[in-house]
Design an enzyme around this catalytic site. Sequence first.
Site, short mmCIF file in Angstrom:
data_model
loop_
_atom_site.label_atom_id
_atom_site.label_comp_id
_atom_site.label_asym_id
_atom_site.label_seq_id
_atom_site.Cartn_x
_atom_site.Cartn_y
_atom_site.Cartn_z
N THR A 16 31.83 89.73 37.98
CA THR A 16 30.41 89.37 37.92
C THR A 16 30.08 88.36 36.81
O THR A 16 29.00 87.81 36.78
CB THR A 16 29.54 90.63 37.70
OG1 THR A 16 30.03 91.30 36.53
CG2 THR A 16 29.60 91.56 38.89
N GLY A 17 31.04 88.13 35.92
CA GLY A 17 30.79 87.18 34.82
C GLY A 17 30.89 85.73 35.28
O GLY A 17 31.23 85.43 36.43
N ALA A 18 30.60 84.83 34.34
CA ALA A 18 30.62 83.39 34.66
C ALA A 18 32.03 82.97 35.09
O ALA A 18 32.19 82.24 36.08
CB ALA A 18 30.17 82.57 33.45
N SER A 45 28.09 97.30 37.50
CA SER A 45 28.07 96.43 38.69
C SER A 45 28.71 97.09 39.91
O SER A 45 28.62 96.55 41.01
CB SER A 45 28.81 95.13 38.38
OG SER A 45 28.20 94.46 37.31
N ARG A 104 47.15 86.55 23.55
CA ARG A 104 47.60 85.16 23.42
C ARG A 104 48.65 84.95 22.36
O ARG A 104 49.62 84.23 22.56
CB ARG A 104 46.41 84.25 23.10
CG ARG A 104 45.51 84.01 24.29
CD ARG A 104 44.36 83.09 23.89
NE ARG A 104 43.35 83.05 24.93
CZ ARG A 104 42.05 82.89 24.73
NH1 ARG A 104 41.59 82.75 23.48
NH2 ARG A 104 41.21 82.85 25.72
N CYS A 139 39.56 78.04 25.84
CA CYS A 139 39.05 76.84 26.51
C CYS A 139 39.18 75.56 25.67
O CYS A 139 39.61 74.53 26.17
CB CYS A 139 37.59 77.05 26.91
SG CYS A 139 36.56 77.75 25.59
N SER A 169 28.20 78.04 28.08
CA SER A 169 29.00 78.86 28.99
C SER A 169 30.10 79.63 28.29
O SER A 169 30.49 80.70 28.75
CB SER A 169 29.61 77.97 30.08
OG SER A 169 30.40 76.96 29.48
N LYS A 223 41.95 79.67 16.72
CA LYS A 223 42.63 79.67 18.02
C LYS A 223 43.24 78.29 18.28
O LYS A 223 44.38 78.18 18.72
CB LYS A 223 41.64 80.02 19.14
CG LYS A 223 41.25 81.49 19.17
CD LYS A 223 40.16 81.75 20.22
CE LYS A 223 39.66 83.19 20.12
NZ LYS A 223 38.50 83.44 20.99
N HIS A 252 32.72 71.48 27.57
CA HIS A 252 32.96 71.21 26.15
C HIS A 252 33.33 69.75 25.94
O HIS A 252 33.98 69.14 26.80
CB HIS A 252 34.13 72.04 25.63
CG HIS A 252 33.85 73.51 25.50
ND1 HIS A 252 32.61 74.06 25.66
CD2 HIS A 252 34.68 74.54 25.19
CE1 HIS A 252 32.69 75.38 25.48
NE2 HIS A 252 33.94 75.69 25.20
N GLN A 327 34.30 73.92 30.80
CA GLN A 327 34.77 75.09 30.06
C GLN A 327 35.10 76.25 30.98
O GLN A 327 36.06 76.98 30.76
CB GLN A 327 33.68 75.48 29.05
CG GLN A 327 34.03 76.62 28.12
CD GLN A 327 33.69 77.96 28.70
OE1 GLN A 327 32.74 78.12 29.45
NE2 GLN A 327 34.51 78.96 28.38
#
Lengths: 344, 344
Positions: A16-18, A45, A104, A139, A169, A223, A252, A327
């Site tokens: 449900t997220g971007a 959700s 990561r 990103c 975003s 990062k 970005h 992004q």
Amino acid sequence: MSLQENGPSIAIVGVTGAVGQEFLSVLSGRNFPYSSLKLLASKRSAGKTQLFENQQYTIQELNEECFDGVDIALFSAGGSISKKFGPIAVEKGTIVVDNSSAFRMVEGVPLVIPEVNPEAMEGIKVGSGRGGLIANPNCSTIICLMAATPLHRRAKVTRMVVSTYQAASGAGAAAMEELLQQTREVLEGQEPTCEIFNQQYAFNLFSHNAPIMSNGYNEEEMKLVKETRKIWNNMDVKVTATCIRVPVMRAHAESVNLQFENPLDENTAREILSKAPGLVIVDDRSANRFPTPLEVSNRDAVAVGRIRRDVSQEGDYGLDIFVCGDQIRKGAALNAVQIAEMLL
Amino acid sequence: MSLQENGPSIAIVGVTGAVGQEFLSVLSGRNFPYSSLKLLASKRSAGKTQLFENQQYTIQELNEECFDGVDIALFSAGGSISKKFGPIAVEKGTIVVDNSSAFRMVEGVPLVIPEVNPEAMEGIKVGSGRGGLIANPNCSTIICLMAATPLHRRAKVTRMVVSTYQAASGAGAAAMEELLQQTREVLEGQEPTCEIFNQQYAFNLFSHNAPIMSNGYNEEEMKLVKETRKIWNNMDVKVTATCIRVPVMRAHAESVNLQFENPLDENTAREILSKAPGLVIVDDRSANRFPTPLEVSNRDAVAVGRIRRDVSQEGDYGLDIFVCGDQIRKGAALNAVQIAEMLL
């Protein structure tokens, strides 16, 4: 996406997220083969429906059983969800492509930009019977390295100074909505509603909201510093970054100053960049047209321009470039789906 | 402003522009002494009235006779007006403080930030009977050097990498209006009106619209490179800059990476900056509050924060900082009025 009996079974965590929604869009656009699709999200959700390629899916609540029989799970539901459910999925034989920062920097977990270091995930394949974990870089790192890597391969980057211009975003769909709402409020002379961020975003910019670490850098900046070293498998490269949020919706921009060990002139750099996969050059000096966040929005390719010899360095040992990338797409969902494609 | 018989007679050239209006506001706020005030503009604005400190002024059309008896003229009407009328005013005994780029790099013309290099205009005084010309630096240069100079004095800057986040105001009042109008249009789903700039500005950013030179830098960037050398009277300092316009109204931000000849640790830097005139430190790491364009808008002081040791350099030979300043005020009108104050 194309339904194929012998395709992998796919799960999307955080649908449900971007980024979750962008997973669907990218999978569909790339005709990704699959035998089944599971859409997972939080309890809030669960039960909602999602129309995808003319089929109604019911979103399920994420739990430990969800990964039974799942070949590939694309995660984008935040670091704590990844930390909890990532290892469970792997245990069940699922290959997890994780968009959070949870794994990561963990040794042994490949951190992959397919155009840059596909070799890092060698041997991880669907059908091997083994689960696995692959991390999607941040990103800003992806967008920067899409342009910096081809130059690095030729002339070896020794130091990189990055300043970012980051979109709403990156903080999720609610942040994008907050930027719109605040902008409306400011235009109407009202006090802007600040919920996601602790200050006005409309017609303003501010240092990235990631927590500040003891060295004064914020986590977003570190990062870029650390992920670059891991992705390039080069502990010597020096990177500094200043990450700033600007009132832009979903792409970005980054101003990148490069120092090289070996000489690299501007024309050669342009030629190298013109052949780099996933990259387009937008560098029309006479028309003053260069990459913009708006023009790369909803596009796969990262755009690079303002390619010029750095006048602050002697000879051909430095370049300045300006990079823009979507992004949500190449900075997140597209990169993850490209990783998934390499698993097949 | 305070009306004093023995004060200087003042003229403002380009009074209807964003900087011209700010001249009035700053003169008023600083209680600048004056015996008379002439408001000059193009034919288009001549005859209009301007209320200032409870008095009605009629704006006059700029012509060669305007400068008779004028002690100090503040120019902000573009380079071509300055080139034509600046020398005429000087000939008549007026001291011109010019906000355009017309004379900045001309040898013998002082380029002054009062907090940085007041010595450059030594000997130029009202009442000496001689006219003179003093150039106001470019806004980005002023804002950058307000923070970089105190550090340079202590540790000598050898190289500076600057990325800017520049406001609409730098392109004038009409650009500010265009940003607002475009934003309204985009929110209403309409095509944005692009007149001042050749592309969408609302929810977007782009490379500064100044013309690109043969070396690939735009003129705005080269101003930072060249003006820094002149103001610091140091031809050795290496500067590179990438200048970007962001959808912000009237204050610029700049990400500045500094390399030093001598070591300078972060705490010493912070102490030096805390004592620098015209500068405030906004650097609250735990609250994640740093300089923003909005918070310096309509303020005199330039704000500096994100002060940290550059992890890409060995030892204490590098710092990253983030600077914000009101482009119309310290970046233009205030700096010019401060110069005028030194003439008395």
